[in-house]
Design a protein around this motif. Structure first.
Motif, PDB file in Angstrom:
ATOM      1  N   ILE A  92       0.801  -1.236   0.000  1.00 30.06           N
ATOM      2  CA  ILE A  92       0.000   0.000   0.000  1.00 30.06           C
ATOM      3  C   ILE A  92       0.832   1.284   0.000  1.00 30.06           C
ATOM      4  CG2 ILE A  92      -0.364  -0.294   2.490  1.00 30.06           C
ATOM      5  CD1 ILE A  92      -3.025   1.146   2.197  1.00 30.06           C
ATOM      6  N   MET A 161      -2.991  -5.070  14.899  1.00 30.81           N
ATOM      7  CA  MET A 161      -3.106  -5.456  13.488  1.00 30.81           C
ATOM      8  C   MET A 161      -3.051  -6.973  13.314  1.00 30.81           C
ATOM      9  SD  MET A 161      -3.438  -2.621  11.751  1.00 30.81           S
ATOM     10  CE  MET A 161      -4.105  -1.465  12.936  1.00 30.81           C
ATOM     11  N   THR A 278       6.997   6.198  13.478  1.00 25.19           N
ATOM     12  CA  THR A 278       6.479   7.564  13.349  1.00 25.19           C
ATOM     13  C   THR A 278       5.769   8.013  14.633  1.00 25.19           C
ATOM     14  OG1 THR A 278       4.663   6.425  12.274  1.00 25.19           O
ATOM     15  CG2 THR A 278       6.154   7.666  10.850  1.00 25.19           C
ATOM     16  N   PRO A 337       7.349  13.743  12.178  1.00 25.90           N
ATOM     17  CA  PRO A 337       8.027  12.441  12.088  1.00 25.90           C
ATOM     18  C   PRO A 337       8.349  12.045  10.644  1.00 25.90           C
ATOM     19  CG  PRO A 337       6.191  12.319  13.628  1.00 25.90           C
ATOM     20  CD  PRO A 337       6.105  13.659  12.960  1.00 25.90           C
ATOM     21  N   ALA A 338       7.499  12.464   9.689  1.00 24.90           N
ATOM     22  CA  ALA A 338       7.815  12.235   8.267  1.00 24.90           C
ATOM     23  C   ALA A 338       8.125  13.615   7.684  1.00 24.90           C
ATOM     24  CB  ALA A 338       6.631  11.592   7.554  1.00 24.90           C
ATOM     25  N   VAL A 341       7.633  14.669   2.141  1.00 18.03           N
ATOM     26  CA  VAL A 341       6.764  13.828   1.313  1.00 18.03           C
ATOM     27  C   VAL A 341       7.280  13.992  -0.120  1.00 18.03           C
ATOM     28  CG1 VAL A 341       4.421  13.609   0.398  1.00 18.03           C
ATOM     29  CG2 VAL A 341       4.761  13.919   2.858  1.00 18.03           C
ATOM     30  N   PRO A 402       1.356  16.749   8.858  1.00 17.15           N
ATOM     31  CA  PRO A 402       2.196  15.682   9.403  1.00 17.15           C
ATOM     32  C   PRO A 402       1.855  14.328   8.790  1.00 17.15           C
ATOM     33  CG  PRO A 402       0.525  16.324  10.995  1.00 17.15           C
ATOM     34  CD  PRO A 402       0.453  17.319   9.870  1.00 17.15           C
ATOM     35  N   ARG A 408      -3.294   9.913  -0.897  1.00 18.91           N
ATOM     36  CA  ARG A 408      -2.271   9.100  -0.234  1.00 18.91           C
ATOM     37  C   ARG A 408      -2.056   9.522   1.213  1.00 18.91           C
ATOM     38  NH1 ARG A 408       0.326   5.689  -4.145  1.00 18.91           N
ATOM     39  NH2 ARG A 408       0.930   4.547  -2.266  1.00 18.91           N
ATOM     40  N   PHE A 415      -5.644   6.680  14.099  1.00 21.25           N
ATOM     41  CA  PHE A 415      -5.093   5.637  14.986  1.00 21.25           C
ATOM     42  C   PHE A 415      -3.894   6.204  15.738  1.00 21.25           C
ATOM     43  CE2 PHE A 415      -2.204   2.184  15.876  1.00 21.25           C
ATOM     44  CZ  PHE A 415      -2.965   1.060  16.109  1.00 21.25           C
TER      45      PHE A 415
END
Ligand code: HEM
Length: 464
Positions: A92, A161, A278, A337-338, A341, A402, A408, A415
């Motif tokens: 994904i 999960m 993350t 944290p990311a 992009v 964030p 996407r 969550f």
């Protein structure tokens, strides 16, 4: 109060353009240092010549064009694909087009609001284990906060999960992910220089061993579950419908196509990888900022006490902790944290006045958007009140990203936010965390934005 200790954004970013060789060295050392300082003040910045040209997009309306309005003109950036696909396959996070779309549809039910609320007991249990571990430490023993938070969020992602965990060796899988991500800078740097993917580099063997271990383990898990219990039944015979069961039973509504075991395994590894580090970093930076801002910490504690009435934190309390959520949002603004992009233009496009040729890497440096001098007042200051609902609503929706944006956008955004609130509100009332040492951590990028060299903090039991 020591607001000055929040790292000023310009500290790490270079003013002059980098030559291809300097770019390689910089990306290897720390890709954050390859983001031009002009990204903090300009709407769009173009750098490099010919096939080394790359574009950085900061103006919210242009960010919206790349991520949403003209999202079909862009694919995931080639450099990121070369770094991640060897481990994550065409799952994904890394797939594009139709192959991405149906995997996203297949995983979506597990991220519905009521479903996520149902994961709160697992989140609180894992946070409680960390709290008890810290309470049992000898006085004065520091903890590596990034590592501690990763341990906590790793437990949560595996428990939620893959209910029942299968029989995976959690420590080895976590170590494998760290070893693999550790070598991604080489893959990114080599892709930027158009060197072939097989080019040898330091750390390659270790990363390949980690990749093989991770892929074998998760494939074994997917195959075993398909053979034994694809729907994933719980102890009472009820269907658990965890992520693995959704993936095993998924069918593309248009083509009737199902996922084979390798597809399922690739997606499991993707969710474990994308879903734990993350969130752990968002928490680590939040604790760091709270330690520097005691007045904010006092407000957080007051909110938790008011919502829980001083009793233990229950699942139904967590969504009501609005100020805690604002603290986490503000921490993710200052330390996303990311932090980047990344896309590649698939066809010629125009971004504002700038023509962008097909094949050009287009980066959204989220770190710079979040500290942009024209978008935020006193951008380097920590102030969770910026996220009061009325102020957040008045802001351009592409000024705070964030979790990315558009089709996407992070599937785990709600969550992660709920999880971070639950963990912070479990730990903070029991323990005061202070910095061990007085130097501000630097910023290191390894796909995610980590404190460098680490974040050592001292937990001390709060007086009852
Ligand atoms: C604070 C925590 C998190 C942050 C900051 C974060 C950030 C992001 C960002 C920026 C993207 C978009 C990347 C792009 O457009 O290129 C993304 C995608 C994704 N994230 Fe997260 N993430 C977080 C937590 C999670 C969690 C908890 C999960 C899973 C439970 C998760 C699973 C994913 C997946 C599967 C994608 C790919 C979605 C797609 O391409 O359709 N993330 N994340």
């Amino acid at each position: 109060m020591s607001e000055a200790t929040v790292l000023p954004a310009g500290a790490a970013l270079p003013v002059a353009p980098l030559s291809p060789l300097r770019l390689l060295r910089t990306v290897l050392r720390n890709p954050m240092e390859a983001i031009p300082a002009a990204t903090l003040t300009e709407p769009i910045v173009q750098q490099g010549v010919f096939s080394y040209r790359r574009v950085f997009v900061m103006a919210p309306e242009l960010v919206g064009q790349v991520l949403t309005a003209e999202a079909d003109a862009f694919v995931k950036a080639e450099a990121m694909q070369r770094a991640l696909k060897p481990a994550l396959g065409e799952a994904i996070l890394t797939a594009d087009g139709e192959r991405w779309r149906w995997q996203r549809r297949a995983a979506a039910p597990i991220f519905r609001h009521e479903r996520i609320l149902g994961f709160l007991p697992e989140m609180l249990t894992a946070a409680g284990r960390t709290r008890d571990r810290w309470l049992a430490l000898p006085a004065g023993q520091p903890v590596d906060l990034g590592h501690e938070m990763m341990r906590t969020t790793f437990d949560i992602i595996v428990d939620t999960m893959l209910s029942g965990r299968g029989d995976i060796d959690v420590d080895r899988v976590e170590q494998g992910i760290t070893d693999y991500l550790g070598a991604t800078s080489w893959a990114i740097a080599l892709a930027m220089l158009h060197a072939p993917a097989w080019t040898p580099h330091p750390g390659r063997r270790r990363a390949e061993r980690a990749r093989d271990y991770l892929r074998d383990e998760l494939l074994r898990l997917a195959t075993a579950r398909r053979g034994a219990d694809p729907a994933g039944h719980g102890p009472e015979g009820e269907e658990r419908r965890d992520l693995i069961s959704l993936l095993l039973q998924a069918q593309d509504p248009d083509t009737g196509q199902a996922m084979d075991d390798q597809d399922v395994a690739d997606n499991l590894l993707t969710f474990i990888t994308a879903g734990h580090e993350t969130t752990a970093l968002a928490l680590a930076w939040s604790f760091y900022l709270l330690a520097l801002h005691p007045a904010v910490e006092a407000r957080v504690l007051a909110e938790i006490a008011a919502v829980t009435g001083g009793g233990p934190l229950r699942p139904d309390h967590v969504p009501a902790l609005t100020y805690v959520r604002q603290v986490i949002q503000e921490a993710m603004r200052l330390y996303p944290p990311a932090p980047i992009v990344a896309r590649t233009a698939q066809r010629d496009v125009r971004l504002g006045d700038l023509p962008v040729r097909a094949g050009t890497p287009v980066y959204i440096p989220v770190y710079s958007v979040h500290r942009h001098r024209t978008l935020w007042e006193e951008p380097d200051r920590f102030d969770p009140d910026r996220f009061r609902p009325e102020l957040a609503k008045a802001r351009h929706r592409y000024a705070f990203l964030p979790f990315g944006a558009g089709p996407r956008i992070c599937i785990g955004a709600s969550f992660a936010t709920l999880e971070a609130v639950a963990i912070l509100a479990t730990l903070l009332p029991a323990l005061r965390l202070s910095l061990a040492g007085n130097t501000a951590p630097g910023l290191q990028m390894r796909i995610t934005l980590r404190p460098s060299p680490g974040l050592l903090m001292l937990p001390a039991r709060r007086a009852a």
